[in-house]
Scaffold this motif. Structure first.
Motif, PDB file in Angstrom:
ATOM      1  N   SER A 183      37.227  31.310  55.303  1.00 54.21           N
ATOM      2  CA  SER A 183      36.729  30.176  54.666  1.00 54.21           C
ATOM      3  C   SER A 183      36.286  28.854  55.334  1.00 54.21           C
ATOM      4  O   SER A 183      37.104  29.060  56.686  1.00 54.21           O
ATOM      5  N   GLU A 184      35.496  28.259  55.374  1.00 53.12           N
ATOM      6  CA  GLU A 184      35.200  26.853  56.233  1.00 53.12           C
ATOM      7  C   GLU A 184      36.259  26.122  56.312  1.00 53.12           C
ATOM      8  O   GLU A 184      36.424  25.336  57.085  1.00 53.12           O
ATOM      9  N   VAL A 244      29.340  33.943  50.951  1.00 55.29           N
ATOM     10  CA  VAL A 244      29.347  33.618  49.570  1.00 55.29           C
ATOM     11  C   VAL A 244      29.441  32.101  49.660  1.00 55.29           C
ATOM     12  O   VAL A 244      30.092  31.444  50.329  1.00 55.29           O
ATOM     13  N   LYS A 245      28.781  31.782  48.221  1.00 54.94           N
ATOM     14  CA  LYS A 245      29.219  30.114  48.042  1.00 54.94           C
ATOM     15  C   LYS A 245      29.104  30.291  46.322  1.00 54.94           C
ATOM     16  O   LYS A 245      27.964  30.484  45.833  1.00 54.94           O
ATOM     17  N   ALA A 270      33.176  35.689  53.878  1.00 49.59           N
ATOM     18  CA  ALA A 270      32.905  34.421  54.581  1.00 49.59           C
ATOM     19  C   ALA A 270      32.538  33.541  53.435  1.00 49.59           C
ATOM     20  O   ALA A 270      31.380  33.286  53.007  1.00 49.59           O
ATOM     21  N   ASP A 271      33.415  32.534  53.147  1.00 50.61           N
ATOM     22  CA  ASP A 271      33.103  31.572  51.940  1.00 50.61           C
ATOM     23  C   ASP A 271      32.575  30.377  52.712  1.00 50.61           C
ATOM     24  O   ASP A 271      33.239  29.815  53.519  1.00 50.61           O
ATOM     25  N   LYS A 272      31.602  29.640  52.085  1.00 47.67           N
ATOM     26  CA  LYS A 272      30.922  28.462  52.495  1.00 47.67           C
ATOM     27  C   LYS A 272      31.406  27.268  51.621  1.00 47.67           C
ATOM     28  O   LYS A 272      30.244  26.709  50.865  1.00 47.67           O
ATOM     29  N   ASN A 273      32.535  26.880  51.456  1.00 49.23           N
ATOM     30  CA  ASN A 273      33.091  25.900  50.728  1.00 49.23           C
ATOM     31  C   ASN A 273      32.774  25.903  49.240  1.00 49.23           C
ATOM     32  O   ASN A 273      32.208  25.071  48.634  1.00 49.23           O
ATOM     33  N   ASN A 318      36.018  29.555  41.686  1.00 47.76           N
ATOM     34  CA  ASN A 318      36.974  30.395  41.854  1.00 47.76           C
ATOM     35  C   ASN A 318      36.763  31.622  42.906  1.00 47.76           C
ATOM     36  O   ASN A 318      37.589  32.472  42.934  1.00 47.76           O
ATOM     37  N   THR A 319      35.621  31.491  43.517  1.00 43.37           N
ATOM     38  CA  THR A 319      35.325  32.679  44.460  1.00 43.37           C
ATOM     39  C   THR A 319      36.267  32.858  45.384  1.00 43.37           C
ATOM     40  O   THR A 319      36.636  34.240  45.686  1.00 43.37           O
TER      41      THR A 319
END
Length: 96
Positions: free
Chosen positions: A93-94, A41-42, A67-70, A74-75
């Motif tokens: 998260s990255e 997600v992003k 997996a968050d991409k920066n 508020n994700t």
């Protein structure tokens, strides 16, 4: 003679129907959930909660890795809240 052909055709279609029913039952019984589901997600604060809940429902025995991409919204916070609610949700998260 005509009745033999008629009943042969009927028998064939009955057997074919039973075959398809058995195949459907077997495929439902043998359906195995994956061990892990990766959700990248992003900036998805508007739908991250829905996505996680959907995956939890669709794969009831799987671990959900978000997996968050920066994200700049508020994700990550929403994903962390979901991870506190459900033991099967994990956040990566990255940033760290």
């Amino acid at each position: 003679m005509n009745s033999i052909i008629f009943w042969s055709v009927i028998s064939f279609f009955v057997a074919l129907g039973i075959y398809f029913i058995i195949c459907e039952v077997i495929s439902c019984v043998l359906k195995i959930s994956p061990s892990f589901v990766l959700l990248t997600v992003k900036n998805r604060e508007n739908d991250i909660e829905y996505s996680i809940r959907s995956l939890l429902h669709k794969y009831p025995s799987s671990e959900i890795i978000v997996a968050d991409k920066n994200s700049s919204d508020n994700t990550v916070e929403i994903a962390h809240r979901m991870a506190m609610m459900y033991d099967r949700v994990h956040i990566k998260s990255e940033a760290g």
